[in-house]
Design a protein around this motif. Structure first.
Motif, PDB file in Angstrom:
ATOM      1  N   ASP A  55       6.408   1.465  10.102  1.00 11.64           N
ATOM      2  CA  ASP A  55       5.398   0.467   9.815  1.00 11.64           C
ATOM      3  C   ASP A  55       4.508   0.927   8.672  1.00 11.64           C
ATOM      4  O   ASP A  55       4.154   2.105   8.564  1.00 11.64           O
ATOM      5  N   ARG A  69      -1.347  -6.191   2.745  1.00 15.54           N
ATOM      6  CA  ARG A  69      -0.941  -6.599   4.080  1.00 15.54           C
ATOM      7  C   ARG A  69      -0.293  -5.431   4.803  1.00 15.54           C
ATOM      8  O   ARG A  69       0.527  -4.711   4.240  1.00 15.54           O
ATOM      9  N   LYS A  71       1.935  -3.951   7.978  1.00 15.07           N
ATOM     10  CA  LYS A  71       2.994  -4.319   8.909  1.00 15.07           C
ATOM     11  C   LYS A  71       2.921  -3.448  10.158  1.00 15.07           C
ATOM     12  O   LYS A  71       2.761  -2.234  10.064  1.00 15.07           O
ATOM     13  N   PRO A  79       7.591  -7.981  15.091  1.00 13.06           N
ATOM     14  CA  PRO A  79       7.072  -7.661  13.748  1.00 13.06           C
ATOM     15  C   PRO A  79       5.932  -8.597  13.359  1.00 13.06           C
ATOM     16  O   PRO A  79       6.089  -9.817  13.330  1.00 13.06           O
ATOM     17  N   MET A  81       2.145  -8.949  10.753  1.00  8.81           N
ATOM     18  CA  MET A  81       1.572  -8.516   9.486  1.00  8.81           C
ATOM     19  C   MET A  81       0.135  -9.024   9.380  1.00  8.81           C
ATOM     20  O   MET A  81      -0.167 -10.152   9.785  1.00  8.81           O
ATOM     21  N   GLN A 101       5.497 -11.867  11.174  1.00  7.52           N
ATOM     22  CA  GLN A 101       5.980 -11.423   9.871  1.00  7.52           C
ATOM     23  C   GLN A 101       6.901 -12.439   9.212  1.00  7.52           C
ATOM     24  O   GLN A 101       6.827 -12.657   8.006  1.00  7.52           O
ATOM     25  N   LYS A 102       7.761 -13.065   9.986  1.00  7.41           N
ATOM     26  CA  LYS A 102       8.721 -14.017   9.432  1.00  7.41           C
ATOM     27  C   LYS A 102       8.679 -15.321  10.228  1.00  7.41           C
ATOM     28  O   LYS A 102       9.588 -15.613  11.014  1.00  7.41           O
TER      29      LYS A 102
END
Length: 330
Positions: A55, A69, A71, A79, A81, A101-102
């Protein structure tokens, strides 16, 4: 065409089809909102990243570099952020929240569950509401309104509806609210919110609460109600309107803030609310009207695509009940 505008218009386009009850039989090209009773989102692991890199973590966040940012893994698995959001008022220069994150992958699963339920990895009911895992511009405007009325926020109980990642939640705590009740229907979103509050050192004042706006349960007692960017569709907007009537008809009604940066078709609920308030004999003192503000250079998640977008957001606002009425940006 600017990519930001294209993405924003795309969302609006598909939601217009939702309004018309039209369906496009092409995978990944229908975006609908379905109210669900969200379950614990343990199935998130089905698509989480296999990236084994360490990370990008630090205990010394540089406040001069708000674009940086960090992580991490929430509960060692999911995950996430950081995002540092400029509020740009004296009492709150910026707020740092934590996002998925996504989010586009979560949205992809949500579409898949709706379009191809037989082969979906996980049901839409288990995914829940995918929109609350990122920051939306309405939370910035709501935070600025709260800061403008900071003397009334101090020592108050603030109720946030559809709190999401918690920008306005943290703003309320920073301004000295005695308690901030942060509600959402997504347990994953509430985990992100709680984590952000803990990282900011504000968790003692913030109470994350699973709450279904469609339930028969009454809203908790409070001094201020905030609903920032929760008008995803006509059905939900109507429900927010009902909740506004609920609190404004109380013997001692709370102050109210509603913001909406998306302004989707069919989500202007004020006419119905004002009519109901008038029937209750409250229309002359509590009439709701939109004000409009241009939020410039907002950087946020692309949601439908990987990466951030920077854009301007014309955002509407209802703000009533304050001792100094109205709101105007500096």
């Amino acid at each position: 065409m600017n990519l930001v505008i294209l993405s924003s218009r795309f969302i609006q386009f598909v939601l217009l089809f939702q309004k018309a009850s039209c369906f496009i039989p092409i995978k990944r090209f229908i975006l609908t909102y379905e109210h669900t009773h969200s379950n614990e989102y343990s199935t998130f692991e089905t698509f989480r990243s296999n990236n084994k890199n360490k990370d990008d973590d630090t205990n010394n966040h540089n406040s001069n570099d708000i674009s940086r940012r960090i992580k991490r893994k929430l509960n060692g698995k999911i995950p996430i952020m950081s995002r540092t959001v400029p509020i740009n008022v004296d009492d709150i220069p910026y707020i740092t929240i934590w996002e998925l994150q996504k989010p586009s992958k979560l949205m992809e699963m949500w579409w898949s569950a709706d379009l191809d339920s037989a082969s979906s990895v996980v049901s839409k009911e288990k995914i829940g509401d995918p929109f609350g895992v990122v920051m939306w511009p309405g939370s910035i405007l709501a935070s600025r309104v709260l800061a403008r009325h900071k003397t009334e926020v101090l020592n108050s109980t603030v109720l946030i509806l559809g709190a999401g990642t918690g920008v306005e939640v943290q703003a309320s705590a920073i301004l000295g609210a005695k308690k901030v009740i942060a509600t959402d229907i997504s347990k994953l979103t509430l985990k992100l919110l709680r984590y952000g509050a803990e990282q900011a050192g504000l968790d003692k004042a913030i109470e994350p609460l699973y709450f279904d706006l469609y339930s028969n349960e009454k809203l908790p007692e409070c001094d201020i109600v905030v609903a920032a960017d929760v008008l995803y569709n006509e059905e939900l907007a109507a429900q927010i309107g009902k909740r506004c009537v609920e609190v404004l008809s109380r013997p001692c009604p709370p102050k109210l803030i509603v913001t909406d940066s998306q302004r989707f078709h069919g989500t202007d609920f004020l006419e119905d609310v004002n009519a109901e308030l008038l029937q209750l004999g409250l229309g002359t003192s509590s009439k709701l009207e939109w004000e409009y503000f241009n939020l410039e250079n907002i950087t946020g998640s692309g949601v439908l695509i990987e990466g951030d977008q920077t854009y301007n957001a014309k955002t509407r606002l209802v703000s009533i009940g304050w001792s100094n009425c109205g709101y105007a940006e500096n």
